[in-house]
Design a protein around this motif. Structure first.
Motif, PDB file in Angstrom:
ATOM      1  N   TRP A 196      97.201  53.759  80.532  1.00  0.00           N
ATOM      2  CA  TRP A 196      97.934  54.977  80.200  1.00  0.00           C
ATOM      3  C   TRP A 196      98.125  55.941  81.379  1.00  0.00           C
ATOM      4  N   ASP A 197      98.070  55.463  82.608  1.00  0.00           N
ATOM      5  CA  ASP A 197      98.371  56.369  83.713  1.00  0.00           C
ATOM      6  C   ASP A 197      99.122  55.631  84.822  1.00  0.00           C
ATOM      7  N   GLN A 198      99.630  56.413  85.773  1.00  0.00           N
ATOM      8  CA  GLN A 198     100.512  55.858  86.801  1.00  0.00           C
ATOM      9  C   GLN A 198      99.782  54.876  87.719  1.00  0.00           C
ATOM     10  N   SER A 220     107.265  49.222  79.550  1.00  0.00           N
ATOM     11  CA  SER A 220     105.988  49.926  79.610  1.00  0.00           C
ATOM     12  C   SER A 220     105.835  50.800  78.376  1.00  0.00           C
ATOM     13  N   GLU A 221     104.643  50.821  77.812  1.00  0.00           N
ATOM     14  CA  GLU A 221     104.386  51.624  76.618  1.00  0.00           C
ATOM     15  C   GLU A 221     104.334  53.118  76.909  1.00  0.00           C
ATOM     16  N   MET A 222     104.417  53.492  78.185  1.00  0.00           N
ATOM     17  CA  MET A 222     104.339  54.912  78.554  1.00  0.00           C
ATOM     18  C   MET A 222     105.067  55.134  79.875  1.00  0.00           C
ATOM     19  N   ASP A 223     105.806  56.244  79.978  1.00  0.00           N
ATOM     20  CA  ASP A 223     106.556  56.551  81.201  1.00  0.00           C
ATOM     21  C   ASP A 223     105.686  56.576  82.445  1.00  0.00           C
ATOM     22  N   ASP A 224     104.499  57.182  82.331  1.00  0.00           N
ATOM     23  CA  ASP A 224     103.655  57.333  83.506  1.00  0.00           C
ATOM     24  C   ASP A 224     103.282  55.963  84.090  1.00  0.00           C
ATOM     25  N   VAL A 244     113.845  48.586  84.124  1.00  0.00           N
ATOM     26  CA  VAL A 244     112.581  49.096  83.591  1.00  0.00           C
ATOM     27  C   VAL A 244     112.863  49.997  82.390  1.00  0.00           C
ATOM     28  N   PHE A 245     112.089  49.800  81.334  1.00  0.00           N
ATOM     29  CA  PHE A 245     112.212  50.577  80.103  1.00  0.00           C
ATOM     30  C   PHE A 245     110.827  51.102  79.724  1.00  0.00           C
ATOM     31  N   ALA A 246     110.779  52.292  79.140  1.00  0.00           N
ATOM     32  CA  ALA A 246     109.479  52.884  78.822  1.00  0.00           C
ATOM     33  C   ALA A 246     109.607  53.836  77.638  1.00  0.00           C
ATOM     34  N   HIS A 247     108.529  54.545  77.353  1.00  0.00           N
ATOM     35  CA  HIS A 247     108.487  55.469  76.217  1.00  0.00           C
ATOM     36  C   HIS A 247     107.695  56.715  76.580  1.00  0.00           C
ATOM     37  N   ASP A 248     108.158  57.872  76.178  1.00  0.00           N
ATOM     38  CA  ASP A 248     107.452  59.155  76.176  1.00  0.00           C
ATOM     39  C   ASP A 248     108.341  60.352  76.503  1.00  0.00           C
ATOM     40  N   GLY A 249     109.371  60.185  77.320  1.00  0.00           N
ATOM     41  CA  GLY A 249     110.208  61.329  77.667  1.00  0.00           C
ATOM     42  C   GLY A 249     109.545  62.301  78.609  1.00  0.00           C
ATOM     43  N   TYR A 250     108.626  61.804  79.438  1.00  0.00           N
ATOM     44  CA  TYR A 250     107.967  62.605  80.480  1.00  0.00           C
ATOM     45  C   TYR A 250     109.028  63.106  81.454  1.00  0.00           C
ATOM     46  N   LYS A 251     108.909  64.364  81.918  1.00  0.00           N
ATOM     47  CA  LYS A 251     109.975  64.924  82.753  1.00  0.00           C
ATOM     48  C   LYS A 251     110.178  64.115  84.035  1.00  0.00           C
ATOM     49  N   LYS A 252     109.107  63.548  84.591  1.00  0.00           N
ATOM     50  CA  LYS A 252     109.274  62.718  85.785  1.00  0.00           C
ATOM     51  C   LYS A 252     109.897  61.371  85.426  1.00  0.00           C
TER      52      LYS A 252
END
Length: 317
Positions: A196-198, A220-224, A244-252
């Motif tokens: 769950w982290d970068q 990825s299950e999470m943007d980070d 690349v596809f991901a989930h969360d809508g993190y601003k970065k």
């Protein structure tokens, strides 16, 4: 299962009253602060609790189930009226909820999932099924009939939300391919764990690139974690051949969508999540005690078509 409910928000700020002696005391046990999303949950929880005049006690389990159990024991000893729990582990979360129930403290689950047998009021989260099926459908639009050879980067083993995200992404891809082309053309080459982290996403992607040189897709299950994967793909000179596809809508993450490095994400807004769950706690305290098993914030797909409009550089998350 009770009827599912989608909650939308109104983000009107109000002046923060001073805590009264009899103010509602809410305990928030966050599973970790390691990562922008989890930090955002705690920061927005503080903001919205202050708006409501709640006395908030917040803790960081640091990814440790034993610590989370001890954190909640301590909050219960301090006389919290309500517990908001983001469980590190579903099974441990059930034990924590039962412990709170024995002390007469209602439990509300935030972001992560927990068994339907658990004694909790409700679970507030993004609609992982709808969001990730939309991402899967969008991925097929990007690939057309080209075979998709995907790597999946997951958070941690046993996490129910992570499982819901990846399985619904796969479902979205395959159902769309069947509908459009009467066949599926998706291969899952491998799965890695990014915690769950970068940095975890970077390490997982570095390991997976070596054995999967023909990959052309990462979910990825999470943007980070996706941002870490993008760093690894860039270093290996492979980002040009991989979507690349991901989930969360993190601003970065939204910034990466604007740049074309991330193809799509979906909203898991901690501002919306925390305001929704505190609204529920507030209404529960006022006597509204009947809630569905799940309360969802509004699903939003984020792509290059709307990323500019959704990006907020001032957002905590």
């Amino acid at each position: 299962m009770k009827k599912l409910l989608i909650a939308t928000l109104c983000s009107t700020a109000i002046a923060a009253p001073a805590f009264a002696a009899d103010s509602v005391k809410v305990g928030f046990s966050n599973r970790t602060l390691n990562g922008a999303f989890f930090n955002g949950l705690t920061e927005y929880m503080k903001i919205h609790a202050k708006e409501k005049g709640f006395n908030l006690i917040e803790t960081d389990a640091r990814g440790d189930m034993s610590k989370q159990f001890s954190d909640v024991e301590d909050m219960l000893s301090q006389g919290i009226d309500y517990l908001i729990l983001n469980p590190q582990d579903p099974a441990a979360g059930v034990r924590i909820a039962k412990m709170a129930e024995q002390r007469g403290v209602p439990t509300f689950i935030l972001d992560s999932d927990i068994s339907l047998d658990a004694p909790v009021v409700t679970r507030v989260q993004a609609n992982n099924a709808v969001n990730n099926q939309m991402i899967g459908e969008y991925a097929v639009e990007q690939f057309g009939e080209e075979p998709m050879k995907c790597i999946i980067i997951s958070g941690n083993q046993g996490n129910l939300v992570g499982e819901a995200r990846r399985t619904n992404f796969v479902r979205g891809v395959m159902e769309t391919q069947l509908r459009k082309f009467n066949r599926t053309n998706l291969t899952i080459l491998s799965q890695g764990w990014g915690n769950w982290d970068q940095q975890g996403g970077l390490k997982a992607m570095e390991d997976l690139i070596v054995a999967n040189s023909d990959l052309n897709c990462v979910y990825s299950e999470m943007d980070d974690m996706a941002l870490g994967a993008i760093r690894a793909l860039k270093a290996a000179n492979k980002l040009g051949q991989v979507k690349v596809f991901a989930h969360d809508g993190y601003k970065k993450g939204i910034e990466a969508v604007v740049k074309g490095e991330l193809q799509a994400s979906a909203s898991n807004n901690p501002d919306a999540l925390t305001q929704t769950i505190l609204d529920i706690v507030d209404n529960y305290d006022k006597g509204q005690t009947d809630y569905p098993d799940y309360v969802y914030i509004t699903p939003v797909l984020i792509t290059k078509d709307n990323a500019d409009k959704l990006y907020n550089p001032e957002s905590i998350f």
